[in-house]
Enzyme design. Structure first.
Site, PDB file in Angstrom:
ATOM      1  CG  ASP A 150     -29.464  39.769 -10.427  1.00  0.00           C
ATOM      2  OD1 ASP A 150     -29.196  40.292 -11.523  1.00  0.00           O
ATOM      3  OD2 ASP A 150     -30.582  39.324 -10.143  1.00  0.00           O
ATOM      4  CG  ASP A 209     -35.081  37.157 -15.179  1.00  0.00           C
ATOM      5  OD1 ASP A 209     -33.863  37.375 -15.353  1.00  0.00           O
ATOM      6  OD2 ASP A 209     -35.686  37.485 -14.144  1.00  0.00           O
TER       7      ASP A 209
HETATM    8  C1  GLA Z   1     -33.280  38.904 -11.617  1.00  0.00           C
HETATM    9  C2  GLA Z   1     -32.601  37.588 -11.972  1.00  0.00           C
HETATM   10  C3  GLA Z   1     -33.461  36.422 -11.491  1.00  0.00           C
HETATM   11  C4  GLA Z   1     -33.703  36.546  -9.996  1.00  0.00           C
HETATM   12  C5  GLA Z   1     -34.331  37.901  -9.678  1.00  0.00           C
HETATM   13  C6  GLA Z   1     -34.439  38.137  -8.176  1.00  0.00           C
HETATM   14  O1  GLA Z   1     -34.453  39.068 -12.350  1.00  0.00           O
HETATM   15  O2  GLA Z   1     -32.372  37.482 -13.334  1.00  0.00           O
HETATM   16  O3  GLA Z   1     -32.845  35.189 -11.798  1.00  0.00           O
HETATM   17  O4  GLA Z   1     -32.475  36.404  -9.320  1.00  0.00           O
HETATM   18  O5  GLA Z   1     -33.576  38.969 -10.234  1.00  0.00           O
HETATM   19  O6  GLA Z   1     -34.922  39.391  -7.859  1.00  0.00           O
END
Ligand code: GLA
Length: 385
Positions: A150, A209
């Site tokens: 990520d 998200d």
């Molecule tokens: C980002 C990702 C989420 C999750 C969070 C964790 O926002 O998009 O899916 O993994 O980080 O901190």
């Protein structure tokens, strides 16, 4: 031919072969969109060893595992400190990652984990920057089968820096000789769908998200139209994890969510508490006929074929020649909607099965119409020529 020209030819042939082998390995690893569960949407920072063990048990006892949900993925907040030699350790919530992996594998499931190409993860824990090989080795030693990687640094880097960072981790994982699905998460920046496969990504997030609201889900899901040419066996667009069962949408809206993700050939990564599901949530998540739409071996992502304001008709071509059609009503009141068979390449008669009623509806001529609930869907599979 002189030996001077034979050597470069040999080198080129080996490179081409190496490339083909690697593409085949990538395809095999995620021949159909990955299915499983991830801790973030429901548990966020509250995930721990107990949660994962209970979820493993629930995946089996609820029938989700048998329906195809195999990956059990720990998201952010598992990370502890690095030791003097730089090796990452899990924090106190996960006392023994190797034992946990054994437990998960003992249930016939696979374990996923999370990290970031930067110095810190999105929740501020230790990232993998400068420790890629070390971390890949640790994950492989634990028995990890899936990595969500990520991109949490702001502002986002340019495309070359991103490609380099993802390639670095992909190569490190590949060196371990263990098949590990690589899930890229960087919200669709730099048109990741155009280069995701070339850095070894099996899936890549295409958006920010998701949240557990119809407006968030619908905006993300319906905006995937146009990305269909970038998905296929081994490499998938990922519009984020499922919210089905988390309580913020009604049953019709969750049915829309699940139907749309299936038509998009999206990874089906459940994100709810599997130990506390209503029968209706189980019924949605385990509907085999809808899952079969998602998991169709042709791996074609569905797309919109007609739209009139809040009424959208989508189609997904299936390996057996049939078409799955979704009549989506984004309005707050029930509405009659239809699909003309000419829009889906069928001239004349089509036989229709409703995938939520799990019922053959018979043979229809030229078109099919149905009443679609508010924020709901009618999902049918149509066979005909
Ligand atoms: C980002 C990702 C989420 C999750 C969070 C964790 O926002 O998009 O899916 O993994 O980080 O901190």
């Amino acid at each position: 031919m002189s030996s001077g020209t034979r050597v470069p030819c040999l080198v080129i042939a080996l490179l081409v072969l190496g490339c083909a082998v690697s593409v085949r390995a990538q395809e095999k690893l995620a021949a159909t969109p990955p299915m499983g569960w991830n801790s973030w949407n429901h548990f966020a920072e509250h995930v721990d060893d107990k949660t994962i063990r209970e979820t493993a048990d629930a995946l089996v006892s609820t029938g989700l595992k048998d329906a195809g949900y195999i990956y059990l993925n720990i998201d952010d907040t598992w990370e502890g400190q690095r030791d003097a030699s730089g090796i990452i350790h899990a924090n106190e919530k996960f006392p023994d990652m190797r034992a946990l992996a054994d437990y998960v594998h003992g249930k016939g499931l696979k374990l996923g984990i999370y990290s970031s190409p930067g110095p810190k993860t999105c929740a501020g824990f230790e990232g993998s920057l400068g420790h890629e090989e070390q971390d890949a080795k640790t994950y492989a030693n634990w028995g990890v089968d899936y990595l969500k990687y990520d991109w949490c640094q702001q502002p986002p880097a340019n495309v070359d820096a991103m490609k380099a960072a993802y390639t670095k981790m992909h190569d490190a994982l590949e060196k371990m000789g263990r098949p590990i699905v690589l899930s890229l998460c960087q919200y669709g920046w730099n048109k990741v769908w155009e280069w995701g496969p070339s850095v070894g990504g099996n899936l890549w997030r295409t958006t920010g998200d998701i949240t557990d609201r119809y407006s968030s889900m619908a905006e993300i899901g319906f905006n995937q139209n146009g990305l269909e040419k970038f998905a296929g066996p081994g490499h998938w667009n990922d519009p984020d994890m499922l919210e089905v069962g988390n309580g913020g949408m009604n049953e019709d809206e969750y049915r829309t969510h699940f139907s749309l993700w299936a038509m998009l050939a999206a990874p089906l990564i459940a994100g709810n508490d599997l130990t506390k599901m209503t029968p209706y949530t189980v019924e949605i998540l385990t509907n085999r006929e809808v899952i079969a739409v998602d998991q169709d071996p042709a791996g074609k992502q569905g797309f919109r074929i007609a739209q009139e304001g809040p009424f959208e008709v989508w189609m997904k071509p299936m390996a057996d020649g049939s078409r799955v059609v979704g009549l989506f009503n984004r309005q707050r009141t029930v509405e009659q909607m239809s699909v003309n068979f000419s829009q889906i390449g069928i001239s004349g008669q089509g036989s229709i099965r409703d995938l939520w009623l799990k019922k053959d509806l018979g043979t229809f001529k030229d078109r099919y119409s149905a009443y679609v609930p508010a924020h709901g869907v009618v999902l049918v599979r149509i066979s005909g020529k």
